[in-house]
Design a protein around this motif. Sequence first.
Motif, mmCIF file in Angstrom:
data_model
loop_
_atom_site.group_PDB
_atom_site.id
_atom_site.type_symbol
_atom_site.label_atom_id
_atom_site.label_comp_id
_atom_site.label_asym_id
_atom_site.label_seq_id
_atom_site.Cartn_x
_atom_site.Cartn_y
_atom_site.Cartn_z
ATOM 1 N N GLN A 14 0.827 -1.206 0.000
ATOM 2 C CA GLN A 14 0.000 0.000 0.000
ATOM 3 C C GLN A 14 0.862 1.257 0.000
ATOM 4 O O GLN A 14 0.551 2.233 -0.682
ATOM 5 N N ARG A 15 1.948 1.224 0.754
ATOM 6 C CA ARG A 15 2.830 2.395 0.859
ATOM 7 C C ARG A 15 3.409 2.812 -0.486
ATOM 8 O O ARG A 15 3.598 3.998 -0.735
ATOM 9 N N ILE A 16 3.710 1.823 -1.344
ATOM 10 C CA ILE A 16 4.328 2.194 -2.627
ATOM 11 C C ILE A 16 3.302 2.488 -3.717
ATOM 12 O O ILE A 16 3.670 2.885 -4.811
ATOM 13 N N GLY A 17 2.027 2.266 -3.439
ATOM 14 C CA GLY A 17 0.998 2.612 -4.417
ATOM 15 C C GLY A 17 0.248 1.434 -5.003
ATOM 16 O O GLY A 17 -0.470 1.596 -5.990
ATOM 17 N N GLY A 18 0.433 0.237 -4.459
ATOM 18 C CA GLY A 18 -0.361 -0.909 -4.879
ATOM 19 C C GLY A 18 0.008 -1.473 -6.237
ATOM 20 O O GLY A 18 1.147 -1.380 -6.699
ATOM 21 N N ALA A 19 -0.998 -2.050 -6.882
ATOM 22 C CA ALA A 19 -0.800 -2.813 -8.122
ATOM 23 C C ALA A 19 -0.147 -2.000 -9.238
ATOM 24 O O ALA A 19 0.738 -2.503 -9.937
ATOM 25 N N ALA A 20 -0.548 -0.766 -9.403
ATOM 26 C CA ALA A 20 0.022 0.054 -10.485
ATOM 27 C C ALA A 20 1.516 0.263 -10.282
ATOM 28 O O ALA A 20 2.302 0.194 -11.237
ATOM 29 N N SER A 21 1.920 0.488 -9.049
ATOM 30 C CA SER A 21 3.339 0.683 -8.759
ATOM 31 C C SER A 21 4.131 -0.601 -8.947
ATOM 32 O O SER A 21 5.258 -0.578 -9.436
ATOM 33 N N VAL A 22 3.543 -1.725 -8.553
ATOM 34 C CA VAL A 22 4.219 -3.011 -8.753
ATOM 35 C C VAL A 22 4.400 -3.270 -10.244
ATOM 36 O O VAL A 22 5.482 -3.678 -10.688
ATOM 37 N N ARG A 23 3.361 -3.031 -11.033
ATOM 38 C CA ARG A 23 3.472 -3.235 -12.491
ATOM 39 C C ARG A 23 4.559 -2.332 -13.081
ATOM 40 O O ARG A 23 5.338 -2.764 -13.946
ATOM 41 N N ALA A 24 4.638 -1.086 -12.630
ATOM 42 C CA ALA A 24 5.674 -0.168 -13.122
ATOM 43 C C ALA A 24 7.065 -0.680 -12.750
ATOM 44 O O ALA A 24 7.991 -0.633 -13.568
ATOM 45 N N ALA A 25 7.202 -1.188 -11.540
ATOM 46 C CA ALA A 25 8.497 -1.715 -11.103
ATOM 47 C C ALA A 25 8.891 -2.940 -11.924
ATOM 48 O O ALA A 25 10.041 -3.062 -12.351
ATOM 49 N N VAL A 26 7.945 -3.826 -12.167
ATOM 50 C CA VAL A 26 8.224 -5.037 -12.945
ATOM 51 C C VAL A 26 8.630 -4.665 -14.374
ATOM 52 O O VAL A 26 9.582 -5.225 -14.921
ATOM 53 N N ALA A 27 7.941 -3.707 -14.966
ATOM 54 C CA ALA A 27 8.269 -3.288 -16.336
ATOM 55 C C ALA A 27 9.686 -2.733 -16.409
ATOM 56 O O ALA A 27 10.484 -3.131 -17.277
ATOM 57 N N LEU A 28 10.038 -1.823 -15.502
ATOM 58 C CA LEU A 28 11.374 -1.226 -15.500
ATOM 59 C C LEU A 28 12.432 -2.278 -15.177
ATOM 60 O O LEU A 28 13.500 -2.319 -15.802
ATOM 61 N N PHE A 29 12.133 -3.155 -14.228
ATOM 62 C CA PHE A 29 13.058 -4.214 -13.844
ATOM 63 C C PHE A 29 13.401 -5.097 -15.048
ATOM 64 O O PHE A 29 14.581 -5.343 -15.334
ATOM 65 N N TYR A 30 12.387 -5.566 -15.763
ATOM 66 C CA TYR A 30 12.676 -6.436 -16.901
ATOM 67 C C TYR A 30 13.342 -5.680 -18.045
ATOM 68 O O TYR A 30 14.119 -6.270 -18.799
ATOM 69 N N ASP A 31 13.088 -4.385 -18.186
ATOM 70 C CA ASP A 31 13.840 -3.592 -19.166
ATOM 71 C C ASP A 31 15.328 -3.677 -18.844
ATOM 72 O O ASP A 31 16.155 -3.858 -19.744
ATOM 73 N N LYS A 32 15.667 -3.558 -17.568
ATOM 74 C CA LYS A 32 17.070 -3.612 -17.143
ATOM 75 C C LYS A 32 17.652 -5.010 -17.343
ATOM 76 O O LYS A 32 18.759 -5.166 -17.860
ATOM 77 N N VAL A 33 16.915 -6.025 -16.899
ATOM 78 C CA VAL A 33 17.405 -7.399 -16.986
ATOM 79 C C VAL A 33 17.607 -7.816 -18.441
ATOM 80 O O VAL A 33 18.638 -8.406 -18.789
ATOM 81 N N LEU A 34 16.654 -7.511 -19.296
ATOM 82 C CA LEU A 34 16.758 -7.924 -20.691
ATOM 83 C C LEU A 34 17.834 -7.151 -21.448
ATOM 84 O O LEU A 34 18.316 -7.610 -22.486
ATOM 85 N N ALA A 35 18.242 -6.000 -20.924
ATOM 86 C CA ALA A 35 19.321 -5.225 -21.538
ATOM 87 C C ALA A 35 20.692 -5.640 -21.009
ATOM 88 O O ALA A 35 21.713 -5.162 -21.501
ATOM 89 N N ASP A 36 20.718 -6.521 -20.026
ATOM 90 C CA ASP A 36 21.967 -6.954 -19.396
ATOM 91 C C ASP A 36 22.436 -8.254 -20.042
ATOM 92 O O ASP A 36 21.843 -9.311 -19.836
#
Length: 130
Positions: A14-36
């Motif tokens: 809840q503190r980080i903003g719920g589902a929308a924030s988790v989805r944003a984190a997952v999207a950015l995370f996989y952008d980084k991982v797939l570029a590595d």
Amino acid sequence: MTITEETAPLSNYQRIGGAASVRAAVALFYDKVLADPEVAGYFTNVDMAEQRRHLALMLTVVLGGPNEYNGRGLAEAHQPLGIPAEHYARVGGHLTETLTELGVPADVIADVAGVLRQVQEQVVAAGSGR
């Protein structure tokens, strides 16, 4: 609400903003991982839409949100991949970097890092060092 009623503290989810924030984190995370180039190969033949969905569900649980994950366990999904400790650490670094970039509070990032330490042996290939 009366003065004597207590409100439950907010979960990290809840503190980080719920589902929308988790989805944003997952999207950015996989952008980084797939570029590595060190770790991108693990995802060559992976359905990334499904992978992103699974991680979002797992991260939701880690952050104290609703548990709707019904996929394979960590060991079942990762042990066949032979992941060495250095690649696990690298991916964990991408997650920490992602959460930091998105402005997630340091205590929440520390909690996530603690979970990463707790589950490392389920993900890292046996005998690859820790």
